[in-house]
Design a protein around this motif. Structure first.
Motif, PDB file in Angstrom:
ATOM      1  N   VAL A  41      53.191  22.081  16.890  1.00  0.00           N
ATOM      2  CA  VAL A  41      52.846  23.431  17.333  1.00  0.00           C
ATOM      3  C   VAL A  41      53.854  23.885  18.403  1.00  0.00           C
ATOM      4  N   TYR A  44      53.288  29.906  23.257  1.00  0.00           N
ATOM      5  CA  TYR A  44      53.912  31.169  23.672  1.00  0.00           C
ATOM      6  C   TYR A  44      52.986  31.875  24.654  1.00  0.00           C
ATOM      7  N   CYS A  82      53.451  33.684   9.479  1.00  0.00           N
ATOM      8  CA  CYS A  82      53.316  32.639  10.478  1.00  0.00           C
ATOM      9  C   CYS A  82      51.955  32.759  11.143  1.00  0.00           C
ATOM     10  N   ASN A  84      49.230  31.861  14.152  1.00  0.00           N
ATOM     11  CA  ASN A  84      49.054  31.507  15.560  1.00  0.00           C
ATOM     12  C   ASN A  84      47.578  31.484  15.911  1.00  0.00           C
ATOM     13  N   ALA A  95      49.469  32.387  22.819  1.00  0.00           N
ATOM     14  CA  ALA A  95      49.105  31.897  21.497  1.00  0.00           C
ATOM     15  C   ALA A  95      49.868  30.621  21.181  1.00  0.00           C
ATOM     16  N   LEU A  97      51.649  28.710  18.050  1.00  0.00           N
ATOM     17  CA  LEU A  97      52.173  28.807  16.692  1.00  0.00           C
ATOM     18  C   LEU A  97      51.973  27.473  15.983  1.00  0.00           C
ATOM     19  N   ARG A  99      53.003  24.982  13.381  1.00  0.00           N
ATOM     20  CA  ARG A  99      54.288  24.799  12.697  1.00  0.00           C
ATOM     21  C   ARG A  99      54.275  23.786  11.567  1.00  0.00           C
TER      22      ARG A  99
END
Length: 194
Positions: A41, A44, A82, A84, A95, A97, A99
């Motif tokens: 992850v 952000y 994507c 989040n 948030a 993300l 991945r």
DNA sequence: TATGAGATCAACT
DNA sequence: GTTGATCTCATAC
């Protein structure tokens, strides 16, 4: 069977994104019953020049400015979706993300959607993950503790590695990428040990 | 293994 | 008009 995994609900996300992000490593994410173990992850925050929320609220990132525990889905490079998880309180615009996953449930569905069989690459990257789990803009603003989403806390301790985030051009040095060091299912290996 | 271009679109300047 | 929180394929070593 061992103990029933704890279901993650909104209070889990209502904390600092830097606490939530590493704790999501090893958790299980399912969308419509399809998914697996989160192995990578990125965090952000609105004070972060690399974040979508850095320049304030827009139509696209509005969900990030809402309460924690919701999905923020955006289109990347005009092609990919994507996913989040919104964290912290309302207005914080933070948030995580998602991945990469280690595929566990619904392998057949993921292989069909991705048109590939290589398990390592089914969910190794935010765009790939969304394709495998059929996450689209339609999930933007959905609650994470309601169907089709289901999240379960990790049941075993994992060693979480941290490193620089991927694919950004600002605040490149901030080590806000978290993951399972040495996992075969990462979008890219972590530097150092592996 | 590494590097580079193309795909494709909404937000932002 | 430019820019991405990306991925895939092609080509070069």
């Amino acid at each position: 069977m061992h103990s029933t995994p704890e279901r993650l609900t909104r209070p889990f996300f209502d904390r600092s994104v830097h606490e939530v992000a590493p704790e999501l490593i090893g958790a299980t994410l399912l969308v419509g019953g399809v998914g697996g173990v989160i192995v990578e992850v990125e965090a952000y925050h609105h004070t972060d020049p690399a974040a979508h929320s850095y320049r304030g609220r827009t139509d696209r990132n509005a969900v990030m400015f809402g309460p924690a525990g919701y999905a923020y889905v955006y289109r990347s490079y005009g092609i990919h979706w994507c996913l989040n998880f919104v964290c912290e309180g309302e207005g914080s615009a933070a948030a995580v993300l998602i991945r990469a996953l280690q595929p566990v449930s619904g392998l057949a569905a993921m292989r069909r959607r991705r048109e590939m069989s290589d398990e390592r690459r089914l969910c190794a990257g935010p765009g790939r993950l969304c394709e495998a789990l059929a996450v689209t803009h339609g999930h933007n603003g959905s609650r994470l503790d309601r169907p089709p989403f289901a999240l379960y806390a990790r049941t075993e301790a994992v060693e979480v590695a941290a490193g620089p985030r991927i694919g950004i051009s600002k605040a490149v040095e901030r080590p806000w990428r978290y993951g399972v060091a040495g996992s075969r299912f990462l979008s890219r290996p972590f530097k150092g040990r592996g």
